[in-house]
Design an enzyme around this catalytic site. Sequence first.
Site, PDB file in Angstrom:
ATOM      1  N   ASP A  61      21.383 -19.416   4.890  1.00  0.00           N
ATOM      2  CA  ASP A  61      20.660 -17.991   4.861  1.00  0.00           C
ATOM      3  C   ASP A  61      21.495 -17.228   3.574  1.00  0.00           C
ATOM      4  O   ASP A  61      21.245 -16.225   3.094  1.00  0.00           O
ATOM      5  CB  ASP A  61      20.897 -17.032   5.970  1.00  0.00           C
ATOM      6  CG  ASP A  61      22.321 -16.665   6.501  1.00  0.00           C
ATOM      7  OD1 ASP A  61      23.173 -17.584   5.973  1.00  0.00           O
ATOM      8  OD2 ASP A  61      22.579 -15.963   7.351  1.00  0.00           O
ATOM      9  N   SER A  62      22.371 -18.158   2.993  1.00  0.00           N
ATOM     10  CA  SER A  62      22.860 -17.890   1.652  1.00  0.00           C
ATOM     11  C   SER A  62      21.649 -18.161   0.647  1.00  0.00           C
ATOM     12  O   SER A  62      21.653 -17.244  -0.412  1.00  0.00           O
ATOM     13  CB  SER A  62      24.294 -18.549   1.407  1.00  0.00           C
ATOM     14  OG  SER A  62      23.940 -20.285   1.465  1.00  0.00           O
ATOM     15  N   ASP A 100      20.328 -23.223   9.086  1.00  0.00           N
ATOM     16  CA  ASP A 100      21.023 -22.023   9.474  1.00  0.00           C
ATOM     17  C   ASP A 100      20.181 -20.870  10.047  1.00  0.00           C
ATOM     18  O   ASP A 100      19.171 -20.510   9.533  1.00  0.00           O
ATOM     19  CB  ASP A 100      21.521 -21.517   8.070  1.00  0.00           C
ATOM     20  CG  ASP A 100      22.995 -20.802   8.297  1.00  0.00           C
ATOM     21  OD1 ASP A 100      23.576 -20.909   9.220  1.00  0.00           O
ATOM     22  OD2 ASP A 100      23.351 -20.107   7.332  1.00  0.00           O
ATOM     23  N   LYS A 130      22.669 -24.333  12.704  1.00  0.00           N
ATOM     24  CA  LYS A 130      23.822 -23.678  12.813  1.00  0.00           C
ATOM     25  C   LYS A 130      23.796 -22.280  13.177  1.00  0.00           C
ATOM     26  O   LYS A 130      22.754 -21.776  12.571  1.00  0.00           O
ATOM     27  CB  LYS A 130      24.565 -23.676  11.206  1.00  0.00           C
ATOM     28  CG  LYS A 130      26.020 -23.072  11.225  1.00  0.00           C
ATOM     29  CD  LYS A 130      26.667 -23.346   9.933  1.00  0.00           C
ATOM     30  CE  LYS A 130      26.289 -22.569   8.866  1.00  0.00           C
ATOM     31  NZ  LYS A 130      26.379 -20.866   9.048  1.00  0.00           N
ATOM     32  N   GLU A 132      26.327 -18.359  13.967  1.00  0.00           N
ATOM     33  CA  GLU A 132      27.537 -17.681  13.512  1.00  0.00           C
ATOM     34  C   GLU A 132      28.191 -16.915  14.844  1.00  0.00           C
ATOM     35  O   GLU A 132      27.141 -16.577  15.830  1.00  0.00           O
ATOM     36  CB  GLU A 132      27.343 -16.674  12.592  1.00  0.00           C
ATOM     37  CG  GLU A 132      26.851 -16.803  11.020  1.00  0.00           C
ATOM     38  CD  GLU A 132      26.912 -15.896  10.090  1.00  0.00           C
ATOM     39  OE1 GLU A 132      27.130 -14.594  10.338  1.00  0.00           O
ATOM     40  OE2 GLU A 132      26.646 -16.122   9.162  1.00  0.00           O
ATOM     41  N   GLU A 198      35.284 -20.043   8.107  1.00  0.00           N
ATOM     42  CA  GLU A 198      34.907 -19.472   6.787  1.00  0.00           C
ATOM     43  C   GLU A 198      36.213 -18.252   6.403  1.00  0.00           C
ATOM     44  O   GLU A 198      36.349 -17.592   7.272  1.00  0.00           O
ATOM     45  CB  GLU A 198      33.742 -18.861   6.620  1.00  0.00           C
ATOM     46  CG  GLU A 198      33.602 -18.358   5.349  1.00  0.00           C
ATOM     47  CD  GLU A 198      32.038 -17.955   4.838  1.00  0.00           C
ATOM     48  OE1 GLU A 198      31.274 -18.522   5.743  1.00  0.00           O
ATOM     49  OE2 GLU A 198      31.671 -17.318   3.738  1.00  0.00           O
TER      50      GLU A 198
HETATM   51  N1  LIG Z   1      30.910 -18.950   1.488  1.00  0.00           N
HETATM   52  C1  LIG Z   1      30.121 -17.870   0.964  1.00  0.00           C
HETATM   53  N2  LIG Z   1      30.128 -16.986   1.818  1.00  0.00           N
HETATM   54  C2  LIG Z   1      29.678 -15.952   1.422  1.00  0.00           C
HETATM   55  O1  LIG Z   1      29.426 -15.142   2.385  1.00  0.00           O
HETATM   56  C3  LIG Z   1      29.144 -15.810  -0.110  1.00  0.00           C
HETATM   57  C4  LIG Z   1      29.076 -17.127  -0.727  1.00  0.00           C
HETATM   58  N3  LIG Z   1      29.709 -18.006  -0.419  1.00  0.00           N
HETATM   59  N4  LIG Z   1      28.854 -16.976  -2.043  1.00  0.00           N
HETATM   60  C5  LIG Z   1      27.504 -16.178  -2.383  1.00  0.00           C
HETATM   61  C6  LIG Z   1      27.838 -14.794  -1.908  1.00  0.00           C
HETATM   62  C7  LIG Z   1      29.002 -13.989  -2.733  1.00  0.00           C
HETATM   63  N5  LIG Z   1      29.851 -13.723  -1.856  1.00  0.00           N
HETATM   64  C8  LIG Z   1      31.304 -13.539  -1.936  1.00  0.00           C
HETATM   65  C9  LIG Z   1      32.246 -13.387  -1.028  1.00  0.00           C
HETATM   66  C10 LIG Z   1      33.606 -13.213  -1.227  1.00  0.00           C
HETATM   67  C11 LIG Z   1      33.880 -12.785  -2.604  1.00  0.00           C
HETATM   68  C12 LIG Z   1      35.289 -12.408  -2.913  1.00  0.00           C
HETATM   69  O2  LIG Z   1      35.752 -12.298  -4.208  1.00  0.00           O
HETATM   70  N6  LIG Z   1      36.389 -12.567  -2.038  1.00  0.00           N
HETATM   71  C13 LIG Z   1      37.779 -12.485  -2.157  1.00  0.00           C
HETATM   72  C14 LIG Z   1      38.332 -11.948  -0.964  1.00  0.00           C
HETATM   73  C15 LIG Z   1      37.827 -10.682  -0.342  1.00  0.00           C
HETATM   74  C16 LIG Z   1      37.752  -9.612  -1.100  1.00  0.00           C
HETATM   75  O3  LIG Z   1      38.866  -9.045  -1.424  1.00  0.00           O
HETATM   76  O4  LIG Z   1      36.748  -9.052  -1.477  1.00  0.00           O
HETATM   77  C17 LIG Z   1      38.362 -13.627  -2.720  1.00  0.00           C
HETATM   78  O5  LIG Z   1      39.325 -13.615  -3.391  1.00  0.00           O
HETATM   79  O6  LIG Z   1      37.637 -14.659  -2.514  1.00  0.00           O
HETATM   80  C18 LIG Z   1      33.012 -12.856  -3.431  1.00  0.00           C
HETATM   81  C19 LIG Z   1      31.641 -13.258  -3.266  1.00  0.00           C
HETATM   82  C20 LIG Z   1      29.122 -13.610  -0.420  1.00  0.00           C
HETATM   83  N7  LIG Z   1      28.555 -14.727  -0.704  1.00  0.00           N
HETATM   84  C1  LIG Z   2      28.612 -20.657   3.643  1.00  0.00           C
HETATM   85  C2  LIG Z   2      27.911 -21.363   4.732  1.00  0.00           C
HETATM   86  C3  LIG Z   2      28.815 -21.601   5.919  1.00  0.00           C
HETATM   87  C4  LIG Z   2      26.495 -20.464   5.117  1.00  0.00           C
HETATM   88  O1  LIG Z   2      26.652 -20.206   6.319  1.00  0.00           O
HETATM   89  C5  LIG Z   2      25.464 -20.308   4.250  1.00  0.00           C
HETATM   90  O2  LIG Z   2      25.605 -21.034   3.167  1.00  0.00           O
HETATM   91  O3  LIG Z   2      24.557 -19.678   4.578  1.00  0.00           O
HETATM   92 MG   LIG Z   3      24.747 -18.904   6.484  1.00  0.00          MG
END
Ligand SMILES: Nc1nc(=O)c2c([nH]1)NC[C@@H]1CN(c3ccc(C(=O)N[C@@H](CCC(=O)O)C(=O)O)cc3)CN21
Ligand SMILES: CC(C)C(=O)C(=O)O
Ligand SMILES: [Mg+2]
Length: 282
Positions: A61-62, A100, A130, A132, A198
């Site tokens: 669902d990403s 997902d 899958k 959550e 995750e």
């Molecule tokens: N595996 C995954 N889960 C997600 O939820 C997700 C992705 N990928 N890729 C696409 C977007 C981008 N997302 C994210 C999620 C976390 C950070 C991030 O920078 N996290 C910090 C830690 C948490 C914080 O302080 O915000 C890091 O250092 O990784 C960036 C983009 C959410 N989405």
């Molecule tokens: C990051 C993975 C685990 C996911 O749930 C997605 O891509 O939606």
């Molecule tokens: Mg997902």
Amino acid sequence: MSEQERPYGGGTSDPALKRVRTRHFQRAKENGIKITGLTSYDTLSAQIFDEAGIDFLLVGDSAGNTVFGYDTTLPVTIDELIPLTRAVARSVTRALVIADLPFGSYENGPDDALKSAIRFMKETGSHAVKLEGGERSYKQIKRIVNAGIPVMGHIGFTPQSEHGLGGHVIQGRGESADQLLADAKAVEKAGAFAVVLEMVPSEAAARVTAELSIPTISVGAGPHCDGQLMVWSDWAGFNRGRIPRFVKQYAQIGETILEAARAYKDDVERGEYPAPEHEYKE
Ligand SMILES: Nc1nc(=O)c2c([nH]1)NC[C@@H]1CN(c3ccc(C(=O)N[C@@H](CCC(=O)O)C(=O)O)cc3)CN21
Ligand SMILES: CC(C)C(=O)C(=O)O
Ligand SMILES: [Mg+2]
């Protein structure tokens, strides 16, 4: 030679393996062979990842972020994911394809969860689903598994509950490591064939991996898990936005395509494209 005697131990990296099944996930864990997954949302990426021998493709669902342009995964619907999942499932010969379940399609209870899972299995050709949640999703996982549909769990940071969790917060630090383990045990007991962890500290993920008999799949959960998974557009440098720290970028296709688009525009404006070899003559 029996599967047990093969040098790959019958795990997912065995070159003789024609199609990855959930039992190969189990054997991979038992034999210490790592499992590799990527997300995929379309036929071209799915064909390439399958050719490369990636063991499983998650139609995540990403897609909310990577295909549909939403800020989160929350608005994504079953109707949006079905055509993407069908495209991926049609495009592989070896990889296990996992659908997902999007936000809102299983939380209401086991009946809803099974109905949603059946839609994906019937309409897409995916091999598993899958969803959550650990303890809170126990009944849903159990009902789907009892219907003969393999389920992958997903605990730790669960993007569909990002507002409840207060943002992209690492899960399972300190005291909450016990809750993470309880969630993992619940997913296993419900009958899931694997579980995604995750954004979890490596130490907590190592403990869960040691205590579970089903494989753990890391999404930012360190090297001790039984497998790894990344969002392919993050992994390939396609995504122009913020990338989580756990991602290793194996390519910069965003830059490549950006340069190509600029060169194309430049060529068209200067009259260099099309050249004679691109023309049809009478
Ligand atoms: N595996 C995954 N889960 C997600 O939820 C997700 C992705 N990928 N890729 C696409 C977007 C981008 N997302 C994210 C999620 C976390 C950070 C991030 O920078 N996290 C910090 C830690 C948490 C914080 O302080 O915000 C890091 O250092 O990784 C960036 C983009 C959410 N989405
Ligand atoms: C990051 C993975 C685990 C996911 O749930 C997605 O891509 O939606
Ligand atoms: Mg997902």
